[in-house]
Design a protein around this motif. Structure first.
Motif, PDB file in Angstrom:
ATOM      1  N   ARG B 121       0.676  -1.370   0.369  1.00 58.92           N
ATOM      2  CA  ARG B 121       0.199  -0.061  -0.743  1.00 58.92           C
ATOM      3  C   ARG B 121       0.373   1.239  -0.120  1.00 58.92           C
ATOM      4  O   ARG B 121       0.733   2.385  -0.625  1.00 58.92           O
ATOM      5  N   ALA B 122       1.673   1.019   0.567  1.00 62.87           N
ATOM      6  CA  ALA B 122       2.842   2.714   0.714  1.00 62.87           C
ATOM      7  C   ALA B 122       2.903   2.195  -0.302  1.00 62.87           C
ATOM      8  O   ALA B 122       3.589   3.625  -0.500  1.00 62.87           O
ATOM      9  N   LEU B 123       3.486   1.700  -1.270  1.00 62.13           N
ATOM     10  CA  LEU B 123       4.383   1.452  -2.600  1.00 62.13           C
ATOM     11  C   LEU B 123       3.285   2.663  -3.537  1.00 62.13           C
ATOM     12  O   LEU B 123       3.605   3.223  -4.307  1.00 62.13           O
ATOM     13  N   LEU B 157       0.590   0.937   9.989  1.00 58.54           N
ATOM     14  CA  LEU B 157       0.808   0.598  10.867  1.00 58.54           C
ATOM     15  C   LEU B 157       0.130  -0.281  11.382  1.00 58.54           C
ATOM     16  O   LEU B 157      -0.729  -0.541  10.991  1.00 58.54           O
ATOM     17  N   VAL B 158       1.432  -0.830  11.648  1.00 58.98           N
ATOM     18  CA  VAL B 158       1.355  -2.662  11.544  1.00 58.98           C
ATOM     19  C   VAL B 158       1.477  -2.984  13.324  1.00 58.98           C
ATOM     20  O   VAL B 158       2.491  -2.953  13.767  1.00 58.98           O
ATOM     21  N   ARG B 159       0.858  -3.999  14.232  1.00 59.30           N
ATOM     22  CA  ARG B 159       1.147  -4.507  15.215  1.00 59.30           C
ATOM     23  C   ARG B 159       1.427  -5.866  15.053  1.00 59.30           C
ATOM     24  O   ARG B 159       0.401  -6.736  14.628  1.00 59.30           O
ATOM     25  N   ALA B 160       1.942  -6.784  14.827  1.00 59.27           N
ATOM     26  CA  ALA B 160       2.212  -7.980  15.328  1.00 59.27           C
ATOM     27  C   ALA B 160       2.880  -8.976  16.632  1.00 59.27           C
ATOM     28  O   ALA B 160       4.072  -7.944  17.508  1.00 59.27           O
ATOM     29  N   VAL B 193       5.276   1.925   8.553  1.00 63.28           N
ATOM     30  CA  VAL B 193       5.677   1.782   7.363  1.00 63.28           C
ATOM     31  C   VAL B 193       5.499   2.577   6.733  1.00 63.28           C
ATOM     32  O   VAL B 193       4.051   3.985   6.924  1.00 63.28           O
ATOM     33  N   GLN B 194       6.740   3.388   5.833  1.00 63.24           N
ATOM     34  CA  GLN B 194       5.857   4.512   5.225  1.00 63.24           C
ATOM     35  C   GLN B 194       7.040   4.716   3.923  1.00 63.24           C
ATOM     36  O   GLN B 194       7.838   4.252   3.817  1.00 63.24           O
ATOM     37  N   GLU B 201       9.657   1.784   4.053  1.00 63.33           N
ATOM     38  CA  GLU B 201      10.776   2.591   4.794  1.00 63.33           C
ATOM     39  C   GLU B 201       9.416   1.819   6.454  1.00 63.33           C
ATOM     40  O   GLU B 201       8.517   2.110   6.385  1.00 63.33           O
ATOM     41  N   ILE B 202      10.283   1.214   7.188  1.00 61.64           N
ATOM     42  CA  ILE B 202       9.949   0.281   8.264  1.00 61.64           C
ATOM     43  C   ILE B 202      10.241   1.227   9.586  1.00 61.64           C
ATOM     44  O   ILE B 202      11.910   0.438   9.329  1.00 61.64           O
ATOM     45  N   SER B 203       9.595   1.411  10.463  1.00 61.20           N
ATOM     46  CA  SER B 203      10.670   1.555  11.808  1.00 61.20           C
ATOM     47  C   SER B 203       9.661   1.226  12.949  1.00 61.20           C
ATOM     48  O   SER B 203       8.369   1.012  13.105  1.00 61.20           O
TER      49      SER B 203
END
Lengths: 113, 265
Positions: B121-123, B157-160, B193-194, B201-203
């Motif tokens: 989605r970011a891409l 935003l991902v929470r795992a 994710v952005q 970019e994943i932070s």
């Protein structure tokens, strides 16, 4: 009431820091000015800089394997012959065992669920 | 004679569900109707599996091509696309994998799938200019408390429960040492994710930072978001997000009202 004041001042300080970061040449001067005197405890340019450094270290994350081309371009499968190739895929012959790299992940398992 | 709508419905159902209802509408001429439809069916299935593979590259690596295609086929028969745009196909695949019995041996698979989708989605998100912090300077304290931010379209935003960011990188880089070094207990992870400068970019964020960010991206007023986030350095979070272009616009509700007074684009 303290928290209500804090939310607004937090944004004010954050705006100042963000503007300072946009103009690095003025940052050194700015840090000596009264602007930094208004910082709430724990909020300072060093924290922001740490975050920035971390973000920069991860900057330009390469998206391996990702094809960002729109999928409707669909070079594969656009031709009926490509479709025919999948005819051999019988839904009954379902592959129950993941065969990829999951077995290489520590703590991973190769047993079917 | 069926109406066009009935005809379309029957053909769509016949192609996905493999029943015979569609064949009744197709003329057999040297090649049987069912065989003609099979060409369309196979093309559609191949196209949808390809779309899923491109959106979920780390999942594809983790389970291998054969398992992925089988799982994708089960999924697409249950949940065919609702949109004509294959880039939108399909965020529900992660939830499907979460409940998919055959994949139960890989507890982190759904989390990796959610990260795959967020990156995809970011891409594909549209471009948008970052919010200029200077535009916020004119707000008074009361307005600052009520401000709502609009996130950049590429922000996810991902929470795992598992370290899916480490797994994602190791698998896509084909770094076997990194794969072996992964500690599945190193979780949960809270990820932002952005897209920045054309790349995803994943932070990893601290939990409280992630919750505050999620509240702000959901359009919650600043004061409410900070109070709900608990112990978090709101200044650092806001400044970092402003610098990194996480927000593109803002709105300020009228005091006691719901109508945005201002929208800055």
């Amino acid at each position: 009431m303290k928290r209500r004041i804090f939310a607004a001042s937090a944004l004010s300080v954050a705006i100042g820091l963000a503007l300072a970061a946009q103009a690095p040449q003025t940052l050194a001067q700015g840090t000596k000015d009264e602007g930094m005197m208004n910082l709430p405890p724990g909020a300072n340019a060093a924290v922001v800089k740490q975050n920035m450094d971390r973000m920069m270290a991860q900057h330009l994350e390469k998206c391996f394997g990702i094809n960002a081309v729109a999928k409707n371009d669909c070079a594969e499968g656009a031709h009926s012959c490509a479709g025919q190739a999948t005819q051999a895929r019988d839904p009954k012959s379902f592959v129950l065992l993941p065969g990829g790299d999951c077995g290489k992940i520590a703590g991973g398992t190769l047993k079917a669920g | 004679m069926p109406t066009l709508r009935e005809l379309q419905h029957d053909i769509a159902r016949g192609l996905i569900a493999r029943d015979a209802v569609a064949a009744a509408h197709v003329v057999s001429d040297e090649i049987a109707a069912a065989a003609r439809l099979a060409v369309y069916r196979n093309t559609i299935v191949a196209g949808l599996i390809t779309a899923l593979r491109l959106s979920y590259p780390a999942v594809h690596r983790l389970v291998g091509a054969a398992f992925f295609e089988s799982a994708a086929q089960v999924f697409l028969e249950a949940q065919p696309p609702r949109s004509a745009c294959l880039d939108d196909y399909d965020p529900a695949f992660a939830d499907f994998l979460d409940k998919f019995a055959a994949a139960a041996a890989i507890p982190y698979l759904a989390g990796v799938a959610r990260l795959d989708w967020a990156v995809s989605r970011a891409l594909h998100a549209p471009d948008a200019d970052a919010l200029d912090p200077a535009r916020l300077g004119a707000l008074d304290a009361a307005e600052q408390r009520r401000i709502r931010f609009v996130p950049h379209p590429s922000v996810g935003l991902v929470r795992a429960d598992h370290p899916v960011d480490a797994i994602w990188r190791a698998v896509l880089a084909q770094d076997e040492a990194a794969m072996a070094a992964i500690d599945l207990g190193d979780g949960p992870v809270f990820l932002l994710v952005q897209r920045r400068n054309g790349d995803s970019e994943i932070s990893r964020l601290a939990p409280a930072t992630w919750h505050l960010t999620a509240s702000l991206c959901a359009g919650r007023p600043l004061q409410d978001a900070i109070e709900a986030a608990g112990d978090v350095d709101a200044v650092a979070v806001l400044a970092t997000h402003l610098i990194n272009g996480v927000f593109t616009a803002f709105a300020v509700d009228e005091a006691g009202g719901r109508q945005p007074r201002e929208i800055s684009l």
